[in-house]
Design a protein around this motif. Structure first.
Motif, PDB file in Angstrom:
ATOM      1  N   GLN A 256      -8.632  18.024   8.718  1.00 34.05           N
ATOM      2  CA  GLN A 256      -9.070  17.506   7.419  1.00 34.05           C
ATOM      3  C   GLN A 256      -7.866  17.128   6.550  1.00 34.05           C
ATOM      4  OE1 GLN A 256     -11.286  20.277   4.972  1.00 34.05           O
ATOM      5  NE2 GLN A 256     -12.376  18.633   3.944  1.00 34.05           N
TER       6      GLN A 256
ATOM      7  N   GLY B 107      -4.359  12.986   4.079  1.00 32.00           N
ATOM      8  CA  GLY B 107      -3.023  12.415   3.911  1.00 32.00           C
ATOM      9  C   GLY B 107      -2.969  10.980   4.394  1.00 32.00           C
ATOM     10  N   GLN B 108      -3.591  10.720   5.535  1.00 32.63           N
ATOM     11  CA  GLN B 108      -3.615   9.356   6.076  1.00 32.63           C
ATOM     12  C   GLN B 108      -4.364   8.414   5.152  1.00 32.63           C
ATOM     13  OE1 GLN B 108      -5.381  10.192   9.889  1.00 32.63           O
ATOM     14  NE2 GLN B 108      -3.387  10.326  10.937  1.00 32.63           N
ATOM     15  N   ALA B 109      -5.437   8.919   4.546  1.00 31.12           N
ATOM     16  CA  ALA B 109      -6.232   8.080   3.640  1.00 31.12           C
ATOM     17  C   ALA B 109      -5.411   7.676   2.412  1.00 31.12           C
ATOM     18  CB  ALA B 109      -7.488   8.829   3.202  1.00 31.12           C
TER      19      ALA B 109
ATOM     20  N   ILE C  15      -4.842  16.318   7.522  1.00 33.85           N
ATOM     21  CA  ILE C  15      -4.194  15.125   8.095  1.00 33.85           C
ATOM     22  C   ILE C  15      -4.978  13.876   7.727  1.00 33.85           C
ATOM     23  CG2 ILE C  15      -3.648  13.936  10.259  1.00 33.85           C
ATOM     24  CD1 ILE C  15      -3.014  16.724  11.440  1.00 33.85           C
ATOM     25  N   GLU C  16      -6.297  13.970   7.798  1.00 39.49           N
ATOM     26  CA  GLU C  16      -7.148  12.825   7.477  1.00 39.49           C
ATOM     27  C   GLU C  16      -7.001  12.420   6.009  1.00 39.49           C
ATOM     28  OE1 GLU C  16     -11.907  11.610   7.564  1.00 39.49           O
ATOM     29  OE2 GLU C  16     -11.206  13.428   8.592  1.00 39.49           O
TER      30      GLU C  16
ATOM     31  N   ILE D  47      -2.094   7.378   2.267  1.00 38.43           N
ATOM     32  CA  ILE D  47      -1.084   6.396   2.685  1.00 38.43           C
ATOM     33  C   ILE D  47      -1.715   5.031   2.898  1.00 38.43           C
ATOM     34  CG2 ILE D  47       0.520   5.791   4.522  1.00 38.43           C
ATOM     35  CD1 ILE D  47       1.040   8.820   4.848  1.00 38.43           C
ATOM     36  N   GLU D  48      -2.908   5.008   3.505  1.00 36.71           N
ATOM     37  CA  GLU D  48      -3.594   3.731   3.735  1.00 36.71           C
ATOM     38  C   GLU D  48      -3.949   3.048   2.418  1.00 36.71           C
ATOM     39  OE1 GLU D  48      -6.885   4.799   6.152  1.00 36.71           O
ATOM     40  OE2 GLU D  48      -5.718   4.931   8.018  1.00 36.71           O
ATOM     41  N   THR D  49      -4.432   3.842   1.455  1.00 40.22           N
ATOM     42  CA  THR D  49      -4.801   3.284   0.148  1.00 40.22           C
ATOM     43  C   THR D  49      -3.589   2.714  -0.569  1.00 40.22           C
ATOM     44  OG1 THR D  49      -6.628   4.871  -0.079  1.00 40.22           O
ATOM     45  CG2 THR D  49      -5.842   3.810  -2.096  1.00 40.22           C
TER      46      THR D  49
END
Length: 332
Positions: free
Chosen positions: A14, A19-21, A16-17, A23-25
Motif C-alpha cells: 500500500q 508513493g508511486q501515485a 509503495i502504491e 510521483i505519477e501525479t
C-alpha cells in the motif's frame, strides 16, 4: 530501545502504491508545463537577461521556499538574484529593491495578501514584475508585465490541500528559467566553478598543480651522481614514495620510485655503491605547474602511476606530488 513493528506485506504494498501515485501525479503536472512555454516564457527571460540590477524573488509559505531555492539557482548560474520575504518587505525590506531590479513573484493562488500589499510600491518604483501563478485571472497575474502559468490539475496530496504538485511545477519552471538564462549568457563550467570555489567542481576546475605540489625543502630530489642509499634516505624523509633525479643544472633526468625499489631488490646490488642513475626510470611523466590538478589526476590514472614531478619550461624541477596530495585537496 524499542523497535517499531515490521510492516505487513499488505501495508508495504500500500505504501509503495501511494508513493508511486504521488510521483505519477507530479510527473504529469511537470509534463503539462511543456506546451505552455511560449512567448510569455521568452519575454520573462528577456526581462531577466537584461536586468541591470538584481533579480528579486518573492513568495510566501511553500512558494517562498521554492523562491528561495530559485534565487540561489539563479545566482549560482550567472544571474545575480536574492530572495526577499514579502512579509518583511512591507516592514522595511522593500528598501532592498531598486528601479534597476526585476521582481519575480511566486504565488499559486495569485492572491497572497502579503504580495498584493507591496504591488503599488513596486509600480511606483517602475520595477518590472514577472508573476508565476496557478491562476491566470488572479490579481497578481493581471498586475504583472509577464505571467507564467504553473497551474496543476490536482495536488498529489490525497486531501488536495498540501502544496505538492504545485510546488514541484513552480520549482521546475524556475529551473527552466535559470537554465535558459545560463545558456543565453554563455555561462560556462569555469564560471560555475568561480561561484562554487568550495565545492568539488570548483576544486576540479580551479585548482592547479602548482597549488598542491611539494616544493623547496619538501621536494624529494637527488643528483644523478648520488648513491642508491642516498636516494632511499631522501625518499624516506620526504615521504612521497619517490625522488626526482636531476643533473647539475637542476634539470630532470629521471625518477626513482617505490616500484623501482621493488624491482631493484630482485638483483644482487650494493645500495652504497650503486648510483641511483643506473636504476632510475628515465623519460618519466612530468607536468607544468599551471596544469589543472584534475588533468594531472587523469594522467596518473591512465598511466597507473601514483606520483608526478613538476617542471618549468626549461625542464628544471620545481615540484612533486602524489595521489594523497590530490585526495587531501579534494580533487579526487
Amino acid at each position: 530501545m524499542k523497535r517499531s513493528p515490521m510492516p505487513t506485506e499488505q501495508e508495504t504494498a500500500q505504501m509503495i502504491e501511494l508513493g508511486q501515485a504521488v510521483i505519477e501525479t507530479e510527473a504529469a503536472a511537470v509534463m503539462a508545463l511543456i506546451p505552455r512555454l511560449g512567448a510569455g516564457f521568452a519575454q520573462a527571460c528577456h526581462y531577466l537577461l537584461h536586468c541591470r540590477g538584481r533579480i528579486v524573488v518573492i513568495g510566501m509559505g511553500k512558494s517562498g521556499h521554492i523562491g528561495n531555492k530559485l534565487a540561489a539557482t539563479l545566482a549560482s548560474t550567472g544571474s545575480p538574484a536574492f530572495f526577499v520575504h514579502p512579509g518583511e518587505a512591507s516592514h522595511g525590506d522593500l528598501g532592498m529593491i531598486t528601479p534597476d531590479d526585476v521582481v519575480l513573484a511566486l504565488s499559486n493562488s495569485g492572491e497572497t495578501g502579503e504580495l498584493l500589499v507591496i504591488l503599488p510600491l513596486l509600480k511606483r518604483l517602475g520595477v518590472p514584475l514577472i508573476a508565476m501563478t496557478g491562476k491566470a485571472h488572479s490579481t497578481l497575474a493581471k498586475e504583472s508585465e509577464v505571467h507564467i502559468d504553473v497551474s496543476v490539475d490536482k495536488e498529489a496530496c490525497p486531501l488536495g490541500l498540501a502544496p505538492t504538485s504545485s510546488t514541484t511545477a513552480a520549482l521546475v519552471m524556475g529551473d527552466a528559467l535559470a537554465v535558459a538564462l545560463l545558456q543565453a549568457r554563455g555561462f560556462t563550467a569555469k564560471d560555475f566553478a568561480l561561484s562554487h570555489p568550495g565545492g568539488s567542481l570548483g576544486r576540479r576546475l580551479l585548482l592547479h598543480v602548482g597549488d598542491i605540489m611539494h616544493s623547496g625543502e619538501a621536494l624529494p630530489s637527488v643528483s644523478q651522481d648520488a648513491s642508491l642509499h642516498e636516494a632511499l634516505e631522501v625518499m624516506s624523509v620526504k615521504g612521497l614514495g619517490m625522488t626526482a633525479v636531476v643533473d647539475q643544472q637542476g634539470q630532470l633526468v629521471g625518477v626513482y620510485t617505490d616500484g623501482d625499489l621493488r624491482r631493484t631488490l630482485n638483483r644482487p646490488i650494493d645500495i652504497h655503491k650503486m648510483r641511483v642513475a643506473e636504476v632510475m626510470t628515465k623519460g618519466c611523466k612530468q607536468v607544468p605547474p599551471e596544469m589543472l590538478a584534475a588533468e594531472a589526476l587523469q594522467m596518473m590514472e591512465e598511466n597507473k602511476i601514483n606520483g608526478l614531478l613538476v617542471v618549468d619550461g626549461e625542464r628544471r624541477l620545481v615540484g612533486a606530488f602524489n595521489m594523497h596530495d590530490l585526495l587531501r585537496a579534494g580533487v579526487m
